[in-house]
Design an enzyme around this catalytic site. Sequence first.
Site, PDB file in Angstrom:
ATOM      1  N   CYS A   4       0.936  -1.029  -0.459  1.00  0.00           N
ATOM      2  CA  CYS A   4      -0.197   0.036  -0.059  1.00  0.00           C
ATOM      3  C   CYS A   4       0.684   1.156  -0.127  1.00  0.00           C
ATOM      4  CB  CYS A   4      -0.388   0.180   1.440  1.00  0.00           C
ATOM      5  SG  CYS A   4      -2.000   1.386   1.356  1.00  0.00           S
ATOM      6  N   CYS A   7       0.186   3.358   3.347  1.00  0.00           N
ATOM      7  CA  CYS A   7       1.346   2.733   4.437  1.00  0.00           C
ATOM      8  C   CYS A   7       2.896   2.856   4.102  1.00  0.00           C
ATOM      9  CB  CYS A   7       1.054   1.184   4.574  1.00  0.00           C
ATOM     10  SG  CYS A   7      -1.205   0.962   5.253  1.00  0.00           S
ATOM     11  N   ASP A  30      -0.641  16.185  -2.132  1.00  0.00           N
ATOM     12  CA  ASP A  30      -0.456  15.573  -3.538  1.00  0.00           C
ATOM     13  C   ASP A  30       0.379  15.345  -4.944  1.00  0.00           C
ATOM     14  OD1 ASP A  30      -3.603  14.204  -4.792  1.00  0.00           O
ATOM     15  OD2 ASP A  30      -1.806  14.334  -6.329  1.00  0.00           O
ATOM     16  N   HIS A  46      -4.322   1.005   8.344  1.00  0.00           N
ATOM     17  CA  HIS A  46      -5.172   1.417   7.052  1.00  0.00           C
ATOM     18  C   HIS A  46      -6.360   0.942   6.942  1.00  0.00           C
ATOM     19  CE1 HIS A  46      -4.228  -0.175   2.294  1.00  0.00           C
ATOM     20  NE2 HIS A  46      -5.465  -1.117   2.549  1.00  0.00           N
ATOM     21  N   ASN A  84     -12.856   9.507  -2.471  1.00  0.00           N
ATOM     22  CA  ASN A  84     -13.452   8.718  -3.287  1.00  0.00           C
ATOM     23  C   ASN A  84     -13.858   7.483  -3.088  1.00  0.00           C
ATOM     24  OD1 ASN A  84     -13.790  10.937  -4.928  1.00  0.00           O
ATOM     25  ND2 ASN A  84     -11.631  10.746  -5.754  1.00  0.00           N
ATOM     26  N   GLY A  90     -13.687   6.498  -8.700  1.00  0.00           N
ATOM     27  CA  GLY A  90     -12.895   7.241  -8.489  1.00  0.00           C
ATOM     28  C   GLY A  90     -11.750   7.297  -7.851  1.00  0.00           C
ATOM     29  N   THR A  92      -8.511   5.434  -6.336  1.00  0.00           N
ATOM     30  CA  THR A  92      -7.494   5.166  -6.956  1.00  0.00           C
ATOM     31  C   THR A  92      -5.865   4.411  -5.898  1.00  0.00           C
ATOM     32  OG1 THR A  92      -5.456   6.930  -7.825  1.00  0.00           O
ATOM     33  CG2 THR A  92      -7.211   6.407  -9.427  1.00  0.00           C
ATOM     34  N   HIS A  97      -7.856   8.480   2.199  1.00  0.00           N
ATOM     35  CA  HIS A  97      -7.909   9.407   1.899  1.00  0.00           C
ATOM     36  C   HIS A  97      -8.853  10.594   1.565  1.00  0.00           C
ATOM     37  CE1 HIS A  97      -7.032   7.583  -1.887  1.00  0.00           C
ATOM     38  NE2 HIS A  97      -7.823   8.948  -2.208  1.00  0.00           N
TER      39      HIS A  97
END
Length: 110
Positions: A4, A7, A30, A46, A84, A90, A92, A97
């Site tokens: 991940c 993570c 981002d 997580h 999302n 959406g 990904t 988050h």
Amino acid sequence: MKDCIFCKIVAGEIPSDIVYDDTHVLAFRDIAPLTPKHILVIPKIHCRSAKDSKCTPEVFSQICQAVQKITSQENIEEFRLVTNIGEQGGQTVFHLHFHILAGRQMRSMG
Ligand code: 5GP
Ligand code: ZN
């Protein structure tokens, strides 16, 4: 969780531009900003998404408190807060988050 990305960011295994760090929450810029200020706010544990049973009211509360502190610290008055859920939503990166999107006029979502 193994494999991940977020993570790995929490563990410091992948570098990120961290703007906020507390016991439960991490926030960083981002990598591909959609707005002049684009910050991701994540729980350190997580959770796959806001639909994950591990995403409890306590986790939500920790994130909301962090969002208030981050936006104050970044001088962000007005913004969009988005999460999302699932591919159709959406998503990904499958670690919960919230996007703080700020710094320009947002279009209506309607
Ligand atoms: P999603 O599409 O899942 O709601 O949002 C995932 C976000 O994570 C995207 O805006 C993407 O640019 C961002 N992202 C993906 N990988 C990385 C990374 O390694 N570092 C940072 N800082 N952001 C990332
Ligand atoms: Zn994760």
